[in-house]
Write an enzyme that holds these catalytic residues in place. Structure first.
Site, short mmCIF file in Angstrom:
data_model
loop_
_atom_site.label_atom_id
_atom_site.label_comp_id
_atom_site.label_asym_id
_atom_site.label_seq_id
_atom_site.Cartn_x
_atom_site.Cartn_y
_atom_site.Cartn_z
N LYS A 143 1.76 6.32 -17.05
CA LYS A 143 0.86 5.60 -15.96
C LYS A 143 0.39 6.78 -15.09
CE LYS A 143 0.60 1.82 -13.06
NZ LYS A 143 0.22 2.18 -11.50
N LYS A 179 8.07 1.03 -13.70
CA LYS A 179 7.66 1.96 -12.56
C LYS A 179 8.77 2.88 -12.36
CE LYS A 179 4.45 1.78 -10.22
NZ LYS A 179 3.99 0.77 -9.20
N CYS A 189 9.90 -18.00 20.09
CA CYS A 189 9.00 -17.15 19.79
C CYS A 189 8.54 -15.87 20.66
CB CYS A 189 7.73 -18.31 19.28
SG CYS A 189 6.30 -17.29 19.21
N TYR A 196 -7.86 4.67 -21.40
CA TYR A 196 -6.54 3.94 -22.04
C TYR A 196 -6.88 2.41 -22.28
CZ TYR A 196 -6.15 3.07 -16.82
OH TYR A 196 -6.72 2.88 -15.83
N GLU A 220 2.44 4.20 -22.56
CA GLU A 220 1.66 5.51 -22.29
C GLU A 220 2.04 5.86 -20.63
OE1 GLU A 220 -2.21 3.53 -21.95
OE2 GLU A 220 -2.18 2.80 -24.02
N ASP A 228 -1.47 8.40 -11.92
CA ASP A 228 -1.77 8.16 -10.60
C ASP A 228 -3.31 8.58 -10.16
OD1 ASP A 228 -1.26 6.95 -8.32
OD2 ASP A 228 0.05 8.45 -7.83
N CYS A 242 4.57 -16.93 22.05
CA CYS A 242 4.45 -18.15 22.69
C CYS A 242 5.49 -18.74 23.45
CB CYS A 242 3.48 -19.28 22.13
SG CYS A 242 4.72 -20.03 21.01
N CYS A 266 8.51 -20.50 14.48
CA CYS A 266 7.98 -21.04 15.84
C CYS A 266 7.59 -22.40 15.85
CB CYS A 266 6.72 -20.10 16.32
SG CYS A 266 5.97 -20.47 17.64
N CYS A 289 0.69 -21.41 19.80
CA CYS A 289 0.81 -20.14 19.82
C CYS A 289 -0.02 -19.21 19.27
CB CYS A 289 2.06 -20.03 18.60
SG CYS A 289 2.79 -18.61 18.21
S1 IVH Z 1 -3.75 -0.48 -18.33
C1 IVH Z 1 -5.50 -4.53 -18.73
N1 IVH Z 1 -2.79 1.62 -18.90
O1 IVH Z 1 -2.59 1.43 -13.22
C2 IVH Z 1 -4.95 -3.25 -18.33
N2 IVH Z 1 -3.37 0.94 -16.62
O2 IVH Z 1 -1.20 -0.66 -11.80
C3 IVH Z 1 -5.22 -2.57 -17.27
N3 IVH Z 1 -3.26 3.00 -14.86
O3 IVH Z 1 -5.42 -0.60 -12.42
C4 IVH Z 1 -4.58 -1.28 -17.03
N4 IVH Z 1 -2.42 4.57 -16.04
O4 IVH Z 1 -5.78 2.00 -12.71
C5 IVH Z 1 -3.39 0.79 -17.81
N5 IVH Z 1 -2.00 4.02 -19.23
C6 IVH Z 1 -2.58 3.16 -18.39
C7 IVH Z 1 -2.70 3.47 -16.99
C8 IVH Z 1 -3.24 2.27 -16.02
C9 IVH Z 1 -2.79 4.32 -14.94
C10 IVH Z 1 -3.37 2.16 -13.68
C11 IVH Z 1 -4.67 1.51 -13.70
C12 IVH Z 1 -4.51 -0.07 -13.26
C13 IVH Z 1 -3.23 0.22 -12.46
C14 IVH Z 1 -2.18 -0.89 -12.49
#
Ligand code: IVH
Length: 707
Positions: free
Chosen positions: A132, A330, A424, A242, A130, A134, A427, A448, A454
């Site tokens: 991710k 990522k 340090c 999701y 899926e 933002d 201190c 230190c 300190c």
């Molecule tokens: S699943 C238990 N699916 O990414 C699983 N998260 O870095 C919970 N996010 O806190 C998250 N797209 O806010 C999931 N397709 C996706 C997502 C997603 C964005 C965010 C979400 C999560 C954060 C983690």
């Protein structure tokens, strides 16, 4: 009142210095208006002007995260928008995700899943990929198909009630349609702004002379943080669902099936979600989404992979704050070049010296970066980083910016190799690299030796003590700690709880304080006089004891007295107290030694006692509360058939049992499979209950895998 007017310059056009000065002025101004608003005096400005000040402030902070002040109004108790929401406890915690940065990490994820579940080589692992999103995580509760509540993620356990704001989203239905809608379900997803809507919003704001948002995520967050519902209503916020938390039933046995049902019920689900058959397909999908990234109408920062079978998700469970059944892959971090102005050395709470690069401010991925970590002296030497060098800086998500290396050919002729200080900086005590007995090499970190003398270490310990995962005292940030330290009012944790008695209302007369802020601080401190044992243990700042270990210890010991009494009498390497410590799963010899070492110091025992006199330290509820094995110590021995050892352990722990590696008088149950040897014998000698794996599964009410 001129502050909020159109004469202000675009946040985008501010220099770092201007931004810093303006944030300081805004913090003062906002604090003054807060005081007028909360106190008996009449407010000088209306809500709209006040909100404009806050928005300007937040926009500058968002663009210059390095400049966020210890007294930032965003952190103050009693500040209008952030504190006006009531709190909601998530019945199922909202987790975060572990990260994968390359193909190898993703392979590792699939491999771990296979191993945990004990899958055969030819068993297929279906995974959902899926985008991710933002944005901002939200949990929305539907009861009998009707929208009842929405909450932010907060710290994962407790969020803010944003029911009214989320109700304004066109995409969030008031009722769910379909005959398979559960009686109760918390659906979870991400609220976001499309890029074009974000640009249009900023355009309108620019025209109106209002502060601009740094990015769509900030704009979405800023919109939801407003108590005034008409603000959220005026913003074109959107959502993708999701995941889910509590659910009285589920419409499918697979993740993709559940998301399909979400779609049928009328909830927006991202159209780019795909079911993949294994690693190859996942990586292909990752690259495909990477290619479409720039063309998507909304921001994404990676691809999330989720094991599709829900029974496998259940078995995999989670570690700490992230599920074992999902991971975020990522996109590569953003990079930029800039000049290294200076290297400063910071002192941590255990005395380790960390070099920090002071950079010519540079924008990386939408935010201005001016500091980056250089880790330690070996790292500086390895990269041969010198003051004056042009360096490549990388920033990924929320992690601390890093220096990747030096740009060759851009070094000034007079740049000298960096010499790491041997004293340090705080201190002046000697700073040494201790010999690590295990590796026979010196530690990478120089420390230190000043210990209690300190001030930097002491202040860092205090910062940790009041930090979010420890006592979480609002209004007692870095700046205030330094303030009280300098005036000799807070020199250790105990002083925090005597502050009101010692200083009383006269705090309001001290520079930078007023009646409201003083009252708020005392209230925040009072609010923490009752504290759960795990937070208490974490707050002590014992080496190797972080949030997770603190929780394990708190669960193991149950209550404060047992924790203290065991440790006060413990010796390294021998005795019952030591045995019981190293027997706590997840607590190795290094942690045990650090704990015993901490309690061996009279000064530390005094602090612990001093705190105990002033606080109520609450026992931590066992995980798995009323399960039949909650609180029991279990030892697995011999081979297991229904599940892997790792899964058996994880499952027992989820039910509140403690899993130990060896049999002792404290063991309650020994689960013995074929091939069990000496542990079984010892159990018999000690008269401890022994059961087969099948009996164990019956006891915990579980079926064998595949049954
Ligand atoms: S699943 C238990 N699916 O990414 C699983 N998260 O870095 C919970 N996010 O806190 C998250 N797209 O806010 C999931 N397709 C996706 C997502 C997603 C964005 C965010 C979400 C999560 C954060 C983690």
């Amino acid at each position: 009142m001129s502050e909020a007017g159109p004469r202000r310059r675009d946040v985008d056009a501010l220099t770092m210095e201007e931004a810093g000065a303006e944030l300081e002025a805004l913090a003062g101004e906002i604090a003054r208006h807060d005081a007028l608003y909360h106190g008996r005096d009449t407010p000088e400005i209306g809500d709209a002007d006040y909100d404009a000040l806050r928005r300007r402030h937040d926009a500058i902070e968002a663009r210059f995260p390095d400049l966020v002040r210890a007294d930032s109004p965003a952190r103050e108790v009693g500040a209008k928008p952030a504190s006006g929401f009531s709190q909601v406890r998530h019945s199922v915690p909202m987790l975060s995700l572990g990260n994968a940065f390359d193909d190898g990490d993703v392979g590792g994820f699939i491999e771990r899943v296979r191993r945990f579940l004990g899958l055969a080589d030819d068993d297929e692992v279906a995974v959902v990929a899926e985008p991710k999103i933002d944005g901002l995580a939200v949990s929305i509760r539907y009861e009998n198909g009707r929208y009842v509540r929405a909450a932010t993620r907060g710290d994962g356990q407790v969020g803010e009630d944003i029911t009214a704001n989320v109700a304004t989203l066109d995409e969030v239905p008031e009722t769910l349609a379909g005959d398979d809608v559960p009686e109760v379900i918390d659906v979870r997803g991400e609220i976001y702004l499309r890029r074009d809507d974000f640009l249009a919003l900023n355009e309108t704001r620019r025209a109106a002379g209002e502060a601009l948002f740094a990015n769509p995520r900030n704009a979405a967050a800023g919109s939801l943080r407003q108590l005034d519902v008409s603000i959220a209503a005026s913003r074109p916020l959107r959502i993708f669902l999701y995941a889910w938390g509590e659910a009285s039933s589920l419409p499918s046995e697979s993740h993709h099936g559940a998301l399909e049902a979400f779609g049928r019920w009328g909830l927006p689900v991202n159209p780019e979600i795909r079911l993949c058959a294994g690693l190859e397909e996942l990586l292909e999908r990752y690259r495909a989404i990477g290619e479409m990234r720039a063309g998507l109408p909304y921001d994404i920062d990676g691809v999330v992979y989720k094991i599709d079978r829900l029974d496998w998700q259940d078995r995999l469970g989670f570690v700490s704050r992230a599920p074992r059944w999902a991971i975020a892959h990522k996109f590569p971090a953003e990079k930029a070049r800039t000049v290294l102005r200076d290297i400063r050395v910071q002192v941590g709470r255990t005395g380790s010296l960390t070099p920090v690069a002071m950079l010519e401010p540079v924008t990386v991925g939408g935010v201005v970066v001016q500091n980056a970590t250089l880790h330690n002296e070996e790292e500086i030497a390895r990269k041969d980083v010198r003051v004056g060098d042009t360096v490549v800086v990388q920033r990924a998500g929320d992690v601390i910016p890093q220096i990747l290396g030096v740009v060759p050919g851009k070094r000034p002729a007079n740049a000298e190799p960096y010499v790491f200080p041997e004293a340090c900086p705080a201190c002046g005590s000697r700073a040494v690299r201790e010999m690590n007995p295990k590796t026979g090499r010196p530690d990478v970190a120089r420390r230190c030796t000043g210990g209690l003398v300190c001030p930097a270490q002491a202040m860092e310990r205090l910062r940790h003590f009041v930090g979010r995962l420890a006592f979480d005292i609002e209004g007692l940030g870095d700046k205030q700690i330094a303030f009280f330290w300098e005036r000799d009012l807070i020199r250790g944790p105990v002083d925090i709880f005597d502050l009101e008695e010692k200083v009383g209302p006269s705090l309001a007369e001290l520079e930078g304080w007023g009646e409201v802020s003083a009252r708020n601080l005392y209230a925040a401190i009072d609010g923490r006089r009752v504290i759960p044992l795990d937070r208490f243990v974490n707050a002590l700042g014992i080496r190797h004891v972080g949030e997770t270990t603190a929780r394990l210890l708190a669960r193991h010991f149950g209550g404060f007295e047992s924790f203290r009494d065991t440790l006060a009498g413990a010796e390294v390497g021998r005795g019952e107290a030591w045995d019981s410590l190293v027997n706590v799963d997840g607590v190795g010899a290094a942690v045990a030694e650090a704990l015993v070492g901490f309690f061996a110091e009279a000064h530390n025992r005094e602090v612990v006692e001093g705190l105990a006199e002033r606080l109520t330290i609450e026992a931590v509820a066992e995980a798995g509360g009323d399960s039949p094995v909650s609180g029991k110590t279990v030892v697995f021995t011999g081979s297991l058939e229904a599940m892997t050892r790792q899964e058996a352990k994880a499952r027992a722990e989820a039910l509140g049992a403690k899993v130990a590696g060896s049999v002792s008088a404290r063991t309650d149950i020994v689960v013995a499979g074929p091939g069990a040897g000496s542990k079984l014998k010892k159990a018999a000698e000690l008269g401890i209950a022994v059961m087969t794996e099948e009996e164990w599964l019956a006891r915990i009410g579980a079926k064998a895998a595949g049954a």
